[in-house]
Design a protein around this motif. Structure first.
Motif, mmCIF file in Angstrom:
data_model
loop_
_atom_site.group_PDB
_atom_site.id
_atom_site.type_symbol
_atom_site.label_atom_id
_atom_site.label_comp_id
_atom_site.label_asym_id
_atom_site.label_seq_id
_atom_site.Cartn_x
_atom_site.Cartn_y
_atom_site.Cartn_z
ATOM 1 N N VAL A 45 -5.721 -2.009 12.534
ATOM 2 C CA VAL A 45 -4.756 -3.072 12.252
ATOM 3 C C VAL A 45 -4.579 -3.183 10.737
ATOM 4 O O VAL A 45 -5.533 -3.465 10.007
ATOM 5 N N ILE A 46 -3.381 -2.889 10.277
ATOM 6 C CA ILE A 46 -3.038 -3.027 8.867
ATOM 7 C C ILE A 46 -2.021 -4.174 8.803
ATOM 8 O O ILE A 46 -0.968 -4.074 9.443
ATOM 9 N N PRO A 47 -2.336 -5.257 8.081
ATOM 10 C CA PRO A 47 -1.433 -6.417 8.078
ATOM 11 C C PRO A 47 0.020 -6.009 7.795
ATOM 12 O O PRO A 47 0.271 -5.207 6.880
ATOM 13 N N ASN A 48 0.926 -6.507 8.606
ATOM 14 C CA ASN A 48 2.378 -6.279 8.497
ATOM 15 C C ASN A 48 2.871 -4.915 8.996
ATOM 16 O O ASN A 48 4.068 -4.725 9.146
ATOM 17 N N TYR A 49 1.975 -3.958 9.204
ATOM 18 C CA TYR A 49 2.468 -2.645 9.654
ATOM 19 C C TYR A 49 2.971 -2.754 11.105
ATOM 20 O O TYR A 49 3.895 -2.052 11.502
ATOM 21 N N ASN A 50 2.328 -3.617 11.869
ATOM 22 C CA ASN A 50 2.862 -4.112 13.146
ATOM 23 C C ASN A 50 3.496 -3.063 14.059
ATOM 24 O O ASN A 50 2.828 -2.146 14.502
ATOM 25 N N ASP A 54 4.516 -6.999 -1.257
ATOM 26 C CA ASP A 54 3.142 -6.859 -1.780
ATOM 27 C C ASP A 54 2.596 -5.442 -1.629
ATOM 28 O O ASP A 54 1.385 -5.247 -1.487
ATOM 29 N N PHE A 55 3.481 -4.449 -1.687
ATOM 30 C CA PHE A 55 3.010 -3.070 -1.516
ATOM 31 C C PHE A 55 2.082 -2.656 -2.658
ATOM 32 O O PHE A 55 1.117 -1.911 -2.441
ATOM 33 N N SER A 56 2.368 -3.152 -3.859
ATOM 34 C CA SER A 56 1.512 -2.810 -5.016
ATOM 35 C C SER A 56 0.086 -3.311 -4.820
ATOM 36 O O SER A 56 -0.879 -2.643 -5.229
ATOM 37 N N THR A 57 -0.063 -4.460 -4.163
ATOM 38 C CA THR A 57 -1.395 -5.001 -3.858
ATOM 39 C C THR A 57 -2.141 -4.060 -2.906
ATOM 40 O O THR A 57 -3.342 -3.822 -3.059
ATOM 41 N N ILE A 58 -1.403 -3.514 -1.917
ATOM 42 C CA ILE A 58 -1.996 -2.566 -0.972
ATOM 43 C C ILE A 58 -2.472 -1.319 -1.721
ATOM 44 O O ILE A 58 -3.587 -0.833 -1.508
ATOM 45 N N LEU A 59 -1.635 -0.816 -2.636
ATOM 46 C CA LEU A 59 -1.999 0.379 -3.409
ATOM 47 C C LEU A 59 -3.263 0.136 -4.234
ATOM 48 O O LEU A 59 -4.157 0.988 -4.277
ATOM 49 N N PHE A 66 11.474 4.504 11.244
ATOM 50 C CA PHE A 66 12.268 3.309 10.952
ATOM 51 C C PHE A 66 11.797 2.120 11.787
ATOM 52 O O PHE A 66 11.410 2.266 12.941
ATOM 53 N N ALA A 67 11.842 0.957 11.162
ATOM 54 C CA ALA A 67 11.628 -0.310 11.865
ATOM 55 C C ALA A 67 12.470 -1.358 11.153
ATOM 56 O O ALA A 67 12.793 -1.216 9.980
ATOM 57 N N GLN A 68 12.826 -2.397 11.892
ATOM 58 C CA GLN A 68 13.562 -3.505 11.274
ATOM 59 C C GLN A 68 12.620 -4.248 10.334
ATOM 60 O O GLN A 68 11.444 -4.436 10.644
HETATM 61 C C1 1JT Z 1 8.313 2.647 7.628
HETATM 62 C C2 1JT Z 1 8.213 1.802 6.513
HETATM 63 C C3 1JT Z 1 7.306 3.570 7.895
HETATM 64 C C4 1JT Z 1 7.118 1.889 5.705
HETATM 65 C C5 1JT Z 1 6.115 2.789 5.978
HETATM 66 C C6 1JT Z 1 6.197 3.630 7.073
HETATM 67 N N1 1JT Z 1 5.078 4.389 7.101
HETATM 68 C C7 1JT Z 1 4.319 4.048 6.063
HETATM 69 N N2 1JT Z 1 4.939 3.088 5.378
HETATM 70 C C8 1JT Z 1 4.432 2.453 4.197
HETATM 71 C C9 1JT Z 1 3.570 1.270 4.526
HETATM 72 C C10 1JT Z 1 4.113 0.150 5.103
HETATM 73 C C11 1JT Z 1 3.316 -0.962 5.374
HETATM 74 C C12 1JT Z 1 1.991 -0.917 5.066
HETATM 75 C C13 1JT Z 1 1.457 0.209 4.476
HETATM 76 C C14 1JT Z 1 2.260 1.314 4.233
HETATM 77 C C15 1JT Z 1 9.254 0.776 6.209
HETATM 78 C C16 1JT Z 1 10.547 1.040 6.928
HETATM 79 C C17 1JT Z 1 10.322 1.396 8.348
HETATM 80 C C18 1JT Z 1 9.497 2.658 8.500
HETATM 81 O O1 1JT Z 1 1.267 -2.048 5.338
HETATM 82 C C19 1JT Z 1 0.032 -2.167 4.751
HETATM 83 C C20 1JT Z 1 3.880 -2.194 6.015
#
Ligand code: 1JT
Length: 256
Positions: A152-157, A202-207, A95-97
């Motif tokens: 580094v994956i954008p937004n995965y942060n 934009d998850f579909s773009t990542i896929l 989980f993350a905010q």
């Molecule tokens: C969380 C979320 C954990 C999404 C997650 C996750 N582990 C994988 N994903 C999917 C994902 C998310 C991002 C991404 C690629 C895959 C959301 C709720 C918190 C826990 O970025 C390219 C951002």
């Protein structure tokens, strides 16, 4: 081939709905003859997971909020009093905010950072401590990771930092529990359109990006994650611990 998990009992944490990777794992475990104990988080998930538990013929479906030590204690006590020995545990929880997956990483708050670490990393340590005494014949603990741990994956942060810590926790737990015959591993799955992923813009773009570049030229099928989890939990995986197995159509190997 005989059923790979016949006579084994598996505790699976992290089913939210039928798109969850934990559900694909439970489905594969069931197919291989495992007895299932499932947990869900909070009242909102209760109905859904109980229904999925019926479909999967689960022996037990219980609430368990991994942020609360007393809920893990209660689950362990229930399993002990039901004389259930565990052979496998699957931890499929993170989980993350939402704002921490959209703002620049630099803006991550202390509280958001600690929340991601608590739910996504410390919970594995707590679950392992609870489950290990129930794994009297040895066994296997498997968690789910993602490439954002290493790149580094954008937004995965903040989740990337949490997954890096999770993979390190896998190695330390494997070292601690190895002498008791308990193996600890992670599966690093390619992106899959789960409920968590739907929270990502934009998850579909990542896929699409991954499917165009991965060696197998496609995305990851949740059933492939399920089958790898079967391997790890089965006797076939007996020599594998402290490892991270990529189930991602090969995407992690690509530089450009
Ligand atoms: C969380 C979320 C954990 C999404 C997650 C996750 N582990 C994988 N994903 C999917 C994902 C998310 C991002 C991404 C690629 C895959 C959301 C709720 C918190 C826990 O970025 C390219 C951002």
């Amino acid at each position: 081939m005989p059923a790979l998990l016949e006579g084994k009992t598996a505790l699976i944490l992290g089913i939210a709905n039928k798109w969850s990777l934990a559900y694909a794992i439970a489905d594969a475990f069931r197919r291989e003859g495992a007895r299932l104990v499932l947990t869900y988080q909070g009242a909102r998930q209760k109905e859904t997971v109980e229904e999925l538990g019926r479909e999967l013929d689960a022996a037990l479906v219980r609430p368990c909020d991994v942020s609360l030590d007393e809920e893990l204690e209660r689950l362990a006590a229930e399993l002990r009093s039901a004389r259930i020995r565990l052979d496998a545990v699957v931890h499929s929880i993170a989980f993350a905010q939402r704002e921490d997956l959209t703002r620049p990483f630099t803006e991550t708050s202390r509280q958001g950072f600690l929340l991601a670490q608590d739910i996504s990393v410390y919970s594995l340590v707590a679950v392992a401590r609870m489950a290990a005494p129930l794994m009297t014949e040895g066994g296997s603990i498997t968690t789910l990771s993602y490439l954002g741990a290493n790149r580094v994956i954008p937004n995965y942060n903040v989740m990337g930092v949490a997954k890096a810590a999770l993979e390190a926790a896998v190695r330390y737990l494997a070292s601690d529990l190895g002498p008791r015959g308990i193996r600890v591993n992670a599966i690093s799955a390619g992106p899959v359109k789960t409920a968590s992923a739907r929270a990502v813009k934009d998850f579909s773009t990542i896929l699409d990006f991954v499917a165009q570049r991965a060696p197998l030229r496609r995305n990851t099928d949740p059933a492939e994650v399920g089958d790898t989890a079967v391997f790890l939990a089965s006797d076939l995986g007996r020599g594998v611990t402290a490892n991270v197995i990529y189930v991602d159509a090969g995407f992690q190997a690509m530089g450009l």
